[in-house]
Design a protein around this motif. Structure first.
Motif, PDB file in Angstrom:
ATOM      1  N   PRO A  60       0.802  -1.231   0.000  1.00  0.00           N
ATOM      2  CA  PRO A  60       0.000   0.000   0.000  1.00  0.00           C
ATOM      3  C   PRO A  60       0.833   1.278   0.000  1.00  0.00           C
ATOM      4  CG  PRO A  60       0.003  -0.997   2.178  1.00  0.00           C
ATOM      5  CD  PRO A  60       0.758  -1.930   1.297  1.00  0.00           C
ATOM      6  N   ILE A  61       2.159   1.175   0.262  1.00  0.00           N
ATOM      7  CA  ILE A  61       2.970   2.399   0.362  1.00  0.00           C
ATOM      8  C   ILE A  61       4.122   2.463  -0.631  1.00  0.00           C
ATOM      9  CG2 ILE A  61       2.397   2.866   2.776  1.00  0.00           C
ATOM     10  CD1 ILE A  61       5.094   1.580   3.554  1.00  0.00           C
ATOM     11  N   PHE A  62       4.599   1.319  -1.120  1.00  0.00           N
ATOM     12  CA  PHE A  62       5.705   1.306  -2.079  1.00  0.00           C
ATOM     13  C   PHE A  62       5.275   0.627  -3.370  1.00  0.00           C
ATOM     14  CE2 PHE A  62       8.621   0.982   1.844  1.00  0.00           C
ATOM     15  CZ  PHE A  62       8.711   2.358   1.938  1.00  0.00           C
TER      16      PHE A  62
ATOM     17  N   SER B 273       4.533  -4.363   7.350  1.00  0.00           N
ATOM     18  CA  SER B 273       4.706  -5.793   7.547  1.00  0.00           C
ATOM     19  C   SER B 273       3.856  -6.528   6.515  1.00  0.00           C
ATOM     20  CB  SER B 273       4.285  -6.200   8.967  1.00  0.00           C
ATOM     21  OG  SER B 273       2.921  -5.929   9.181  1.00  0.00           O
ATOM     22  N   TYR B 274       4.111  -7.817   6.398  1.00  0.00           N
ATOM     23  CA  TYR B 274       3.263  -8.642   5.539  1.00  0.00           C
ATOM     24  C   TYR B 274       3.134 -10.009   6.192  1.00  0.00           C
ATOM     25  CZ  TYR B 274       6.844 -11.830   3.785  1.00  0.00           C
ATOM     26  OH  TYR B 274       7.800 -12.817   3.700  1.00  0.00           O
ATOM     27  N   SER B 275       2.120 -10.756   5.797  1.00  0.00           N
ATOM     28  CA  SER B 275       1.893 -12.092   6.349  1.00  0.00           C
ATOM     29  C   SER B 275       1.805 -13.100   5.219  1.00  0.00           C
ATOM     30  CB  SER B 275       0.592 -12.131   7.154  1.00  0.00           C
ATOM     31  OG  SER B 275       0.681 -11.273   8.257  1.00  0.00           O
ATOM     32  N   SER B 276       2.149 -14.338   5.551  1.00  0.00           N
ATOM     33  CA  SER B 276       2.038 -15.422   4.577  1.00  0.00           C
ATOM     34  C   SER B 276       1.493 -16.659   5.277  1.00  0.00           C
ATOM     35  CB  SER B 276       3.403 -15.735   3.949  1.00  0.00           C
ATOM     36  OG  SER B 276       4.365 -16.020   4.953  1.00  0.00           O
ATOM     37  N   GLY B 277       0.627 -17.384   4.578  1.00  0.00           N
ATOM     38  CA  GLY B 277       0.058 -18.627   5.090  1.00  0.00           C
ATOM     39  C   GLY B 277       0.426 -19.767   4.176  1.00  0.00           C
ATOM     40  N   GLY B 278       0.874 -20.881   4.735  1.00  0.00           N
ATOM     41  CA  GLY B 278       1.442 -21.938   3.916  1.00  0.00           C
ATOM     42  C   GLY B 278       0.737 -23.273   3.998  1.00  0.00           C
TER      43      GLY B 278
ATOM     44  N   VAL C 236      -0.758 -14.657   0.622  1.00  0.00           N
ATOM     45  CA  VAL C 236       0.063 -13.558   1.154  1.00  0.00           C
ATOM     46  C   VAL C 236      -0.793 -12.304   1.250  1.00  0.00           C
ATOM     47  CG1 VAL C 236       2.314 -14.397   0.343  1.00  0.00           C
ATOM     48  CG2 VAL C 236       0.921 -12.967  -1.163  1.00  0.00           C
ATOM     49  N   ALA C 237      -0.445 -11.427   2.187  1.00  0.00           N
ATOM     50  CA  ALA C 237      -1.190 -10.169   2.343  1.00  0.00           C
ATOM     51  C   ALA C 237      -0.283  -9.128   2.983  1.00  0.00           C
ATOM     52  CB  ALA C 237      -2.418 -10.382   3.221  1.00  0.00           C
ATOM     53  N   PHE C 238      -0.304  -7.916   2.460  1.00  0.00           N
ATOM     54  CA  PHE C 238       0.398  -6.786   3.079  1.00  0.00           C
ATOM     55  C   PHE C 238      -0.479  -6.193   4.168  1.00  0.00           C
ATOM     56  CE2 PHE C 238       3.297  -6.422  -0.598  1.00  0.00           C
ATOM     57  CZ  PHE C 238       4.473  -6.041   0.053  1.00  0.00           C
TER      58      PHE C 238
END
Length: 342
Positions: free
Chosen positions: A256-258, A316-321, A308-310
């Protein structure tokens, strides 16, 4: 006599890298993770019946939404985080009170619910069902302001998709249409008012696994089994950028920022013969949005990354595997310095 302080080191040592926060709340592989608009909550669903909600700042589990009896494929929270929507392989789409965890509505379907979402105002929900057991793929629209639609299980609009099933779908800007990705690699726009198909393109050669919009809803990114993620204009569906990898891409998100993109994927779970993170290539990969060049990778999962989600603040970001874990990664200060210097 005052003691002399030691001389400062010739080069300031960088701060130690922050450890990711590990969320362990599922027994099966993660299917989707989703932040609410403010980013203080993170919702996670998996191939088990549990729907979890976590505090994103410290990884503390706030609670669960209990009621599903099969794998939960999708989750969404409305604009002001009052309601949560989930779709499951138990042939149901359910509406929950976010704060209390109480089930507010249950919509029964003929086949598994694959995608779901609230419109911009949180009044209209849409979900798509799978093409299975002789049933066609449908997209259904319910207006929550009319309780009779839920009670009678009659959506105000139902769009059949006979050619290829919908594998991912999101609302477009202002809730005027939805963008649907198909098993065949096609992308459609369907009007939320009339149900007509507004446009149709085919830029991917294989199934579209995930669609996520940018913060301002002007663009969206698709993740596909054809080893690419692609950026499109939300309104015109014009293809803007392509991010190439050497493995299927299961999920992609826009910062959302870069001008950054994160991709998650890996070999199909059934093709992985070893738990080595190196062999299966299970890193989250970062690309520059404009230059389409990869500039970083983050390891950690012991299996393909499915979602994945920012964080909405971009820090930060999150990832689910496939391994059933959700990892919250906070970016180092150098990440922000590097971007501003560049």
């Amino acid at each position: 006599m005052a003691s002399l302080s030691p001389p400062p080191p010739p080069h300031p040592t960088p701060p130690p890298p922050q450890k990711p926060i590990l969320l362990q709340g599922h027994e099966r592989s993660i299917t989707q993770i989703k932040y609410n608009r403010e980013g203080d909550l993170l919702f996670t669903v998996a191939k088990d019946p549990i729907v979890n909600v976590w505090y994103s700042v410290n990884g503390e589990r706030l609670g669960t939404y209990n009621g599903h009896t099969g794998a939960v494929w999708c989750v969404d929270a409305d604009w002001d985080t009052r309601h949560v929507l989930t779709g499951s392989a138990d042939n149901s789409c359910r509406l929950w009170d976010c704060e209390t965890g109480k089930q507010l509505a249950l919509v029964k379907t003929s086949s598994a619910v694959r995608t779901c979402g609230f419109d911009f105002g949180g009044n209209i929900i849409m979900f798509s069902t799978d093409k299975q057991m002789g049933y066609q793929c449908f997209v259904s629209f319910f207006d929550l302001r009319d309780p009779s639609q839920i009670e009678n299980n009659e959506p105000y609009m139902k769009i059949p998709c006979s050619d290829s099933k919908i594998t991912s779908a999101v609302w477009g800007p202002l809730g005027e249409f939805i963008i649907a990705g198909h098993e065949s690699g096609e992308l459609n726009q369907f009007s939320a008012k009339s149900g007509e198909q507004l446009s149709n393109i085919k830029e991917h050669t294989k199934q579209i696994n995930d669609i996520q919009t940018s913060r301002d809803m002007t663009m969206f990114i698709t993740a596909s089994k054809d080893n690419t993620a692609k950026l499109f204009d939300c309104t015109s569906l014009e293809h803007l950028k392509t991010f190439r990898t050497e493995r299927p891409v299961n999920s992609a998100a826009l910062s959302p920022i870069f001008d950054h993109v994160v991709l998650g994927g890996g070999q199909e779970a059934m093709d992985v013969t070893t738990t080595s993170t190196r062999i299966g290539k299970f890193e989250a990969r970062f690309f520059h949005l404009a230059f389409e060049e990869e500039f970083g990778r983050v390891k950690g999962h012991f299996g393909p990354i499915n979602s994945v989600a920012f964080h909405p603040d971009g820090k930060s970001y999150s990832s689910g595997g496939e391994d059933g874990y959700v990892r919250i990664h906070y970016f180092d200060p150098q990440y922000f310095e590097f971007e501003f210097e560049a």
